[in-house]
Design an enzyme around this catalytic site. Structure first.
Site, PDB file in Angstrom:
ATOM      1  N   ASP A 100      35.310  40.846  25.356  1.00 46.42           N
ATOM      2  CA  ASP A 100      35.173  40.747  23.897  1.00 46.42           C
ATOM      3  C   ASP A 100      35.014  42.122  23.251  1.00 46.42           C
ATOM      4  O   ASP A 100      35.169  42.268  22.043  1.00 46.42           O
ATOM      5  CB  ASP A 100      33.970  39.854  23.542  1.00 46.42           C
ATOM      6  N   GLU A 120      38.834  44.369  32.959  1.00 49.40           N
ATOM      7  CA  GLU A 120      38.759  42.972  32.488  1.00 49.40           C
ATOM      8  C   GLU A 120      39.951  42.228  33.112  1.00 49.40           C
ATOM      9  O   GLU A 120      41.098  42.667  32.970  1.00 49.40           O
ATOM     10  CB  GLU A 120      38.835  42.960  30.957  1.00 49.40           C
ATOM     11  N   ASP A 151      41.180  42.641  38.627  1.00 50.45           N
ATOM     12  CA  ASP A 151      39.964  42.026  39.183  1.00 50.45           C
ATOM     13  C   ASP A 151      38.938  43.123  39.458  1.00 50.45           C
ATOM     14  O   ASP A 151      39.219  44.068  40.193  1.00 50.45           O
ATOM     15  CB  ASP A 151      40.335  41.304  40.488  1.00 50.45           C
ATOM     16  N   GLY A 152      37.765  42.966  38.883  1.00 49.91           N
ATOM     17  CA  GLY A 152      36.718  43.976  39.050  1.00 49.91           C
ATOM     18  C   GLY A 152      36.247  44.125  40.484  1.00 49.91           C
ATOM     19  O   GLY A 152      35.835  45.202  40.909  1.00 49.91           O
ATOM     20  N   ASP A 170      29.476  42.850  32.859  1.00 53.52           N
ATOM     21  CA  ASP A 170      29.327  41.847  31.805  1.00 53.52           C
ATOM     22  C   ASP A 170      30.288  40.704  32.138  1.00 53.52           C
ATOM     23  O   ASP A 170      31.378  40.577  31.574  1.00 53.52           O
ATOM     24  CB  ASP A 170      29.665  42.479  30.458  1.00 53.52           C
ATOM     25  N   SER A 171      29.880  39.888  33.109  1.00 51.85           N
ATOM     26  CA  SER A 171      30.820  38.898  33.650  1.00 51.85           C
ATOM     27  C   SER A 171      30.494  37.497  33.139  1.00 51.85           C
ATOM     28  O   SER A 171      29.442  37.271  32.537  1.00 51.85           O
ATOM     29  CB  SER A 171      30.718  38.890  35.177  1.00 51.85           C
TER      30      SER A 171
HETATM   31  N1  SAM Z   1      28.518  37.935  27.678  1.00 55.41           N
HETATM   32  C1  SAM Z   1      29.197  36.855  28.341  1.00 55.41           C
HETATM   33  C2  SAM Z   1      28.285  36.106  29.270  1.00 55.41           C
HETATM   34  O1  SAM Z   1      27.188  36.572  29.544  1.00 55.41           O
HETATM   35  O2  SAM Z   1      28.702  35.035  29.715  1.00 55.41           O
HETATM   36  C3  SAM Z   1      30.381  37.382  29.083  1.00 55.41           C
HETATM   37  C4  SAM Z   1      31.333  38.004  28.162  1.00 55.41           C
HETATM   38  S1  SAM Z   1      32.838  38.509  28.735  1.00 55.41           S
HETATM   39  C5  SAM Z   1      33.841  37.485  27.780  1.00 55.41           C
HETATM   40  C6  SAM Z   1      32.986  37.934  30.407  1.00 55.41           C
HETATM   41  C7  SAM Z   1      34.312  38.422  30.951  1.00 55.41           C
HETATM   42  O3  SAM Z   1      34.303  38.551  32.371  1.00 55.41           O
HETATM   43  C8  SAM Z   1      35.486  37.482  30.648  1.00 55.41           C
HETATM   44  O4  SAM Z   1      36.339  38.097  29.708  1.00 55.41           O
HETATM   45  C9  SAM Z   1      36.184  37.265  31.992  1.00 55.41           C
HETATM   46  O5  SAM Z   1      37.591  37.221  31.901  1.00 55.41           O
HETATM   47  C10 SAM Z   1      35.677  38.483  32.764  1.00 55.41           C
HETATM   48  N2  SAM Z   1      35.750  38.349  34.228  1.00 55.41           N
HETATM   49  C11 SAM Z   1      35.374  37.295  34.978  1.00 55.41           C
HETATM   50  N3  SAM Z   1      35.602  37.543  36.291  1.00 55.41           N
HETATM   51  C12 SAM Z   1      36.132  38.807  36.369  1.00 55.41           C
HETATM   52  C13 SAM Z   1      36.571  39.635  37.430  1.00 55.41           C
HETATM   53  N4  SAM Z   1      36.524  39.210  38.717  1.00 55.41           N
HETATM   54  N5  SAM Z   1      37.036  40.874  37.137  1.00 55.41           N
HETATM   55  C14 SAM Z   1      37.090  41.313  35.852  1.00 55.41           C
HETATM   56  N6  SAM Z   1      36.700  40.564  34.775  1.00 55.41           N
HETATM   57  C15 SAM Z   1      36.220  39.321  35.045  1.00 55.41           C
END
Ligand code: SAM
Length: 303
Positions: A100, A120, A151-152, A170-171
């Site tokens: 975001d 992201e 992928d992180g 921040d996942s």
């Molecule tokens: N603040 C929110 C919460 O606490 O739930 C999270 C916000 S942010 C939108 C979370 C992000 O993590 C998402 O956009 C998602 O696509 C990303 N995400 C999930 N798994 C991931 C990974 N393995 N690598 C990179 N990004 C990832």
């Protein structure tokens, strides 16, 4: 900042969104879904944006609330300014997830930060944030932000040693694409790619409704980092509102080594974080401390 007048009992018919969180059984959060603005399935998750008369715009990923106009500042302040007050001379930051844009919006307020890698997995989240959450996503194109749609977990595995001063994870929750970001292997990769005063911050879930997840995070990060402490924030649209963050570091203590004078001299405008609240946020309720102590006993039993 989004000013929301409370439209009160709008004359619109009430359609309700009831959150489906596969980890939290028997509890949910409900918001009126006053106007759907976006709803698509990406390669990784279902993404929806709707308007609520009190919280403004709401983003869902796989039917779970990720961010709302009204309370996003709590989470983005606490996950970003807490480590920056301990290491205000940080130059190179890795942000994982955070699609975001709220984390990088806060990070670019620091003139000393030279380079932010933001990893992201889902480009569609950033696209939806740019279109529907302009105040949150406004720094995604900042020239210090290097956005990578990957992928992180893999990124951390492939990154060189001692590359970053701070890593902010921040996942989403430990399900689906987010699961790999809660493993010991991933945390060990993060340890390796952090510099010697390195700090890792993660969102550490909800002690009231996800005690086992909290204990697992505590066990894993405490076994890898010499310093690991949880701290708290209040986020009305997250399960039970009482939310934990994890502060893991190679040597710096989050309270003893914080630099409030240096941080306050920066004159940054925040809406939730302050250096006084920083100290208070590491004072946890007795039931949380008992929970974390018991997670160590579980570990001893397993050993
Ligand atoms: N603040 C929110 C919460 O606490 O739930 C999270 C916000 S942010 C939108 C979370 C992000 O993590 C998402 O956009 C998602 O696509 C990303 N995400 C999930 N798994 C991931 C990974 N393995 N690598 C990179 N990004 C990832």
């Amino acid at each position: 900042m989004v000013e929301l007048e409370n439209k009160g009992d709008s004359d619109k018919p009430e359609t309700w969104f009831i959150e489906k969180n596969e980890l939290v059984k028997g509890y949910s959060i409900a918001l009126t879904k006053d106007n759907v603005l976006f709803h698509e399935k990406s390669e990784f998750q279902d993404i929806e944006v709707f308007e609520n008369r009190l919280f403004g715009r709401v983003m869902l990923l796989d039917d779970m609330i990720m961010v709302t106009d009204l309370d996003e500042f709590v989470y983005h302040d606490m996950i970003t300014h807490t480590p920056m007050c301990v290491k205000p001379d940080a130059k190179k930051i890795l942000v994982i997830g955070a699609g975001d844009g709220g984390v990088v919006r806060e990070l670019v307020k620091y003139p000393g930060i030279e380079h932010i890698d933001m990893v992201e997995i889902d480009k569609m989240v950033c696209d939806a944030a740019r279109e529907f959450f302009p105040t949150i996503s406004r720094e995604l194109d900042n020239d210090r932000v290097h956005l990578k749609f990957q992928d992180g977990v893999k990124f951390a595995k492939d990154a060189p040693d001692s590359e970053y001063d701070i890593i902010i994870i921040d996942s989403t929750d430990p399900v689906s694409v987010g699961e790999g970001l809660f493993t010991k292997e991933f945390y060990s990769d993060c340890y390796r790619i952090l510099r010697d005063e390195g700090i890792l911050i993660n969102q550490s879930e909800a002690p009231f409704v996800l005690p086992d997840v909290v204990k697992g995070i505590h066990r894993k990060l405490s076994s890898i980092f010499p310093v690991f402490r949880h701290y708290m924030g209040i986020i009305p649209t997250y399960p039970s509102s009482l939310w934990l963050f994890g502060f893991a570091s190679k040597k710096l203590d989050p309270v003893k080594d914080m630099k409030p004078d240096e941080w306050n001299q920066l004159g940054l405008k925040t809406r939730y974080y302050s250096t006084d609240l920083h100290k208070a946020s590491f004072v946890l309720p007795a039931f949380v401390n008992d929970m974390l102590d018991s997670s160590k006993e579980d570990e001893d039993k397993k050993a």
